[in-house]
Design an enzyme around this catalytic site. Structure first.
Site, mmCIF file in Angstrom:
data_model
loop_
_atom_site.group_PDB
_atom_site.id
_atom_site.type_symbol
_atom_site.label_atom_id
_atom_site.label_comp_id
_atom_site.label_asym_id
_atom_site.label_seq_id
_atom_site.Cartn_x
_atom_site.Cartn_y
_atom_site.Cartn_z
ATOM 1 N N CYS A 16 -24.196 -4.204 -1.413
ATOM 2 C CA CYS A 16 -23.445 -2.972 -1.126
ATOM 3 C C CYS A 16 -24.414 -1.859 -0.704
ATOM 4 O O CYS A 16 -25.316 -1.493 -1.462
ATOM 5 C CB CYS A 16 -22.635 -2.540 -2.351
ATOM 6 S SG CYS A 16 -21.820 -0.944 -2.074
ATOM 7 N N CYS A 30 -19.991 -12.665 0.542
ATOM 8 C CA CYS A 30 -19.368 -13.468 -0.519
ATOM 9 C C CYS A 30 -19.344 -14.948 -0.110
ATOM 10 O O CYS A 30 -18.838 -15.290 0.956
ATOM 11 C CB CYS A 30 -17.951 -12.965 -0.784
ATOM 12 S SG CYS A 30 -17.111 -13.917 -2.071
ATOM 13 N N CYS A 80 -17.970 4.424 -1.978
ATOM 14 C CA CYS A 80 -17.648 3.290 -1.092
ATOM 15 C C CYS A 80 -17.450 3.777 0.353
ATOM 16 O O CYS A 80 -16.770 4.775 0.596
ATOM 17 C CB CYS A 80 -16.385 2.599 -1.597
ATOM 18 S SG CYS A 80 -15.783 1.313 -0.487
ATOM 19 N N ASP A 111 0.827 -1.216 0.000
ATOM 20 C CA ASP A 111 0.000 0.000 0.000
ATOM 21 C C ASP A 111 0.855 1.257 0.000
ATOM 22 O O ASP A 111 0.354 2.322 0.330
ATOM 23 C CB ASP A 111 -0.860 0.063 1.284
ATOM 24 C CG ASP A 111 -2.303 -0.275 1.011
ATOM 25 O OD1 ASP A 111 -2.600 -0.628 -0.125
ATOM 26 O OD2 ASP A 111 -3.096 -0.185 1.957
ATOM 27 N N CYS A 134 -16.571 -16.367 -9.693
ATOM 28 C CA CYS A 134 -17.769 -15.593 -9.315
ATOM 29 C C CYS A 134 -19.007 -16.145 -10.030
ATOM 30 O O CYS A 134 -20.113 -16.122 -9.481
ATOM 31 C CB CYS A 134 -17.589 -14.118 -9.672
ATOM 32 S SG CYS A 134 -16.538 -13.218 -8.501
ATOM 33 N N CYS A 181 -23.025 -15.237 -9.665
ATOM 34 C CA CYS A 181 -23.283 -14.613 -8.354
ATOM 35 C C CYS A 181 -23.249 -13.079 -8.473
ATOM 36 O O CYS A 181 -22.425 -12.514 -9.191
ATOM 37 C CB CYS A 181 -22.221 -15.074 -7.364
ATOM 38 S SG CYS A 181 -22.325 -14.290 -5.744
HETATM 39 S S1 SF4 Z 1 -20.120 -12.066 -3.719
HETATM 40 FE FE1 SF4 Z 1 -18.084 -12.968 -4.093
HETATM 41 S S2 SF4 Z 1 -18.463 -14.645 -5.546
HETATM 42 FE FE2 SF4 Z 1 -20.285 -13.346 -5.557
HETATM 43 S S3 SF4 Z 1 -19.920 -11.916 -7.274
HETATM 44 FE FE3 SF4 Z 1 -19.203 -10.909 -5.405
HETATM 45 S S4 SF4 Z 1 -17.025 -11.388 -5.301
HETATM 46 FE FE4 SF4 Z 1 -17.918 -12.843 -6.762
HETATM 47 S S1 SF4 Z 2 -16.688 -1.866 1.143
HETATM 48 FE FE1 SF4 Z 2 -17.464 -0.346 -0.335
HETATM 49 S S2 SF4 Z 2 -17.973 -1.551 -2.137
HETATM 50 FE FE2 SF4 Z 2 -17.859 -2.998 -0.421
HETATM 51 S S3 SF4 Z 2 -19.969 -3.126 0.376
HETATM 52 FE FE3 SF4 Z 2 -18.915 -1.554 1.560
HETATM 53 S S4 SF4 Z 2 -19.461 0.328 0.498
HETATM 54 FE FE4 SF4 Z 2 -19.861 -1.322 -0.939
#
Ligand code: SF4
Ligand code: SF4
Length: 338
Positions: A211, A260, A226, A144, A201, A204
């Site tokens: 989000c 996820c 975000c 980073d 993915c 999905c």
């Molecule tokens: S939740 Fe995980 S597996 Fe599903 S689309 Fe998002 S990153 Fe891919």
């Molecule tokens: S980290 Fe950012 S992109 Fe991920 S769910 Fe939270 S607000 Fe959305």
């Protein structure tokens, strides 16, 4: 010896060296390690478009170094390869942080000691060992801290695939991982057994659907929406249309990782206790969140003391108090008090 036999022998020697470096990284405690060629990004157009659309928000430093990011040799001109490593900071299925009245949630990676320090300390030790064995070679550590597209190189080094939430996902470890690496002039090559991970993915869309701010479109995150950006990077007040959506997150957000399926529980757990939540009596147990009232009353000295050694020290006093005020307002609203 014919030329092709000579080339094969040279390739074999580079693989032997690469395996030894990867094994050393694993012995240092990194959960994942791999090597890849030091070459320009394969997603230059996507990266340029992301900046052109202003999706980096007010992170002008990202845009300033935008072109450098596309080719790691601009960071270290002698570089021929990249050693990429990852720590797992939370196990799959980790149930924290939970919503609790009066507490602002903190993203998992900031529950323990500052990952920049944890990862860079070992990278510097690795660099010093390699310099001693290969005098005259060049190295540059990153975590980073340099304009490097870490996730893309991690994918090339076999550490996982980049999901629709734009995070690196490993099929066994999930995505609660942090990346770092060493650019090097050593002639390392991916050993033939190094894994390559396809995109799993599939159809999905859980992260996109979950989000809170609608920041994700497949394989792209609008950082300006975000919550991680809004609570950690943005210094100005939170935009009014996003204040409520920030909910009680006070430093970062884990929603797109929590939903996820590749972070679903398995028996294996992260075993580096330095990433475990820090115990702090003043904040009702391990630091998976911060007491909102206490944060609102913090002085500069309180902040410095409470966040010492934590990645959360990135948030200034003004930012963390702003986040606490927003989280408290959202909790009151949810409880029907506001
Ligand atoms: S939740 Fe995980 S597996 Fe599903 S689309 Fe998002 S990153 Fe891919
Ligand atoms: S980290 Fe950012 S992109 Fe991920 S769910 Fe939270 S607000 Fe959305």
């Amino acid at each position: 010896m014919g030329e092709s036999a000579e080339n094969a022998g040279q390739r074999e020697r580079m693989e032997v060296l690469s395996r030894a470096v990867i094994a050393r990284c694993r012995a240092m405690g990194f959960a994942l390690a791999g090597v890849c060629e030091c070459s320009p990004s394969e997603h230059a157009e996507h990266v340029r478009a992301w900046f052109a659309q202003g999706r980096h928000g007010s992170m002008a430093y990202l845009a300033r170094l935008g072109e450098e990011r596309l080719d790691p040799r601009r960071v270290l001109p002698e570089a021929r390869a990249i050693i990429v490593v990852a720590d797992q900071y939370a196990p799959r299925g980790d149930a924290s942080p939970v919503k609790r009245d009066g507490v602002g949630r903190v993203a998992r990676y900031a529950h323990g000691e500052d990952y920049h320090v944890l990862i860079k300390d070992r990278l510097h030790a690795l660099r010093d060992e390699l310099i001693a064995e290969h005098p005259g070679e060049h190295f540059r550590a990153f975590c980073d801290t340099a304009p490097i597209l870490e996730r893309e190189h991690a994918q090339r080094a076999g550490l996982g695939w980049i999901g629709k939430n734009t995070l690196l996902i490993h099929p066994r470890l999930g995505s609660y991982t942090l990346l770092g690496g060493l650019l090097t002039s050593l002639p390392l090559v991916p050993p033939r057994e190094q894994e390559r991970h396809e995109d799993h993915c599939g159809s999905c869309t859980r992260c996109i659907d979950a989000c809170p701010t609608g920041a994700i479109s497949a394989y792209s995150v609008d950082a300006s929406r975000c919550i991680s950006y809004l609570t950690i990077e943005r210094r100005e007040p939170t935009p009014p249309d996003l204040r409520e959506k920030v909910s009680d997150w006070i430093f970062g957000c884990d929603v797109c990782q929590e939903v996820c399926p590749h972070n679903a529980p398995v028996r294996a757990a992260a075993d580096d206790e330095r990433y475990a939540p820090r115990v702090n009596d003043a904040y009702r147990g391990p630091r998976r969140g911060l007491d909102l009232l206490a944060v609102l009353g913090w002085t500069a000295e309180d902040r410095a003391r409470e966040l010492r050694g934590s990645a959360m020290k990135r948030a200034t006093l003004e930012m963390i108090r702003r986040n606490a005020a927003t989280a408290m307002e959202n909790q009151r609203r949810a409880a029907g008090e506001a």
